[in-house]
Design a protein around this motif. Structure first.
Motif, short mmCIF file in Angstrom:
data_model
loop_
_atom_site.label_atom_id
_atom_site.label_comp_id
_atom_site.label_asym_id
_atom_site.label_seq_id
_atom_site.Cartn_x
_atom_site.Cartn_y
_atom_site.Cartn_z
N UNK A 20 1.04 -0.99 0.19
CA UNK A 20 -0.12 0.16 0.14
C UNK A 20 1.20 1.38 -0.09
N UNK A 21 2.24 1.44 0.68
CA UNK A 21 2.59 2.73 1.09
C UNK A 21 3.34 2.62 -0.38
N UNK A 22 3.64 1.77 -0.96
CA UNK A 22 4.93 2.07 -1.74
C UNK A 22 3.84 2.06 -3.38
N UNK A 23 2.73 1.71 -3.45
CA UNK A 23 1.50 2.18 -4.80
C UNK A 23 1.50 3.43 -4.07
N UNK A 24 1.22 4.19 -3.15
CA UNK A 24 0.73 5.38 -3.44
C UNK A 24 2.21 6.02 -3.64
N UNK A 25 3.16 5.81 -2.91
CA UNK A 25 4.65 6.44 -2.33
C UNK A 25 4.90 6.72 -4.33
N UNK A 26 4.78 5.45 -5.38
CA UNK A 26 5.73 5.69 -6.41
C UNK A 26 4.74 6.27 -7.06
N UNK A 27 3.33 6.58 -7.00
CA UNK A 27 2.60 7.53 -7.66
C UNK A 27 2.95 9.29 -8.03
N UNK A 28 3.22 9.41 -6.06
CA UNK A 28 3.79 10.12 -6.06
C UNK A 28 4.63 11.02 -6.43
N UNK A 29 5.71 10.41 -6.55
CA UNK A 29 7.53 10.42 -6.57
C UNK A 29 7.04 10.01 -8.35
N UNK A 30 6.86 9.60 -9.06
CA UNK A 30 6.69 9.55 -10.20
C UNK A 30 5.98 11.15 -11.14
N UNK A 31 5.12 11.95 -10.82
CA UNK A 31 4.86 13.09 -11.71
C UNK A 31 5.43 13.94 -11.87
N UNK A 38 15.91 16.40 -13.98
CA UNK A 38 15.86 16.60 -12.59
C UNK A 38 15.46 15.98 -11.89
N UNK A 39 16.25 14.77 -11.88
CA UNK A 39 15.09 13.44 -11.50
C UNK A 39 15.78 13.41 -9.45
N UNK A 40 17.41 13.58 -9.03
CA UNK A 40 17.57 13.81 -7.55
C UNK A 40 16.87 14.74 -7.01
N UNK A 41 17.00 15.88 -7.64
CA UNK A 41 16.30 16.77 -7.05
C UNK A 41 14.35 16.82 -6.57
N UNK A 42 13.71 15.99 -7.65
CA UNK A 42 12.40 16.01 -8.48
C UNK A 42 12.04 14.58 -6.67
N UNK A 43 13.06 13.62 -6.81
CA UNK A 43 13.43 12.32 -6.05
C UNK A 43 13.17 13.12 -4.80
N UNK A 44 13.32 13.65 -4.31
CA UNK A 44 13.61 14.22 -2.82
C UNK A 44 12.91 14.63 -2.20
N UNK A 45 12.25 16.01 -3.57
CA UNK A 45 11.23 16.50 -3.05
C UNK A 45 9.68 15.94 -3.25
N UNK A 46 9.50 14.85 -3.83
CA UNK A 46 8.70 14.07 -3.82
C UNK A 46 8.72 13.06 -2.74
N UNK A 47 10.03 12.34 -2.42
CA UNK A 47 10.05 11.47 -1.25
C UNK A 47 9.78 12.19 0.34
#
Length: 79
Positions: A20-31, A38-47
């Motif tokens: 459940x956690x990874x399903x929701x987190x992956x959706x948020x992080x993917x956008x 800029x994957x790293x900065x986007x990944x950190x902000x999304x995380x």
């Protein structure tokens, strides 16, 4: 019904909760990563956003997930 021995219920709980956690987190992080390079900065902000969103969801979902894991497991006999 499919029943795993109760001694493994913590693993069942963990699998359900992490799914459940990874399903929701992956959706948020993917956008953000789709639109920029800029994957790293986007990944950190999304995380950070995902963590803030997931904390209350996991806390609220945990009792239901625990109940589901108890339904999917059984007590072991002492044979």
């Amino acid at each position: 019904m499919f029943a795993i021995p109760r001694r493994y219920s913590h693993f069942v709980f963990g699998v359900i909760q992490s799914g459940l956690t990874s399903l929701i987190a992956a959706g948020i992080a993917s956008f953000p990563a789709m639109a920029t390079g800029q994957f790293l900065s986007n990944w950190l902000a999304s995380w950070l956003v995902s963590w803030a969103v997931m904390s209350p969801i996991v806390l609220l979902a945990a009792p239901t997930i625990r109940s589901l894991s108890m339904l999917l497991t059984r007590e072991e006999s002492l044979d």
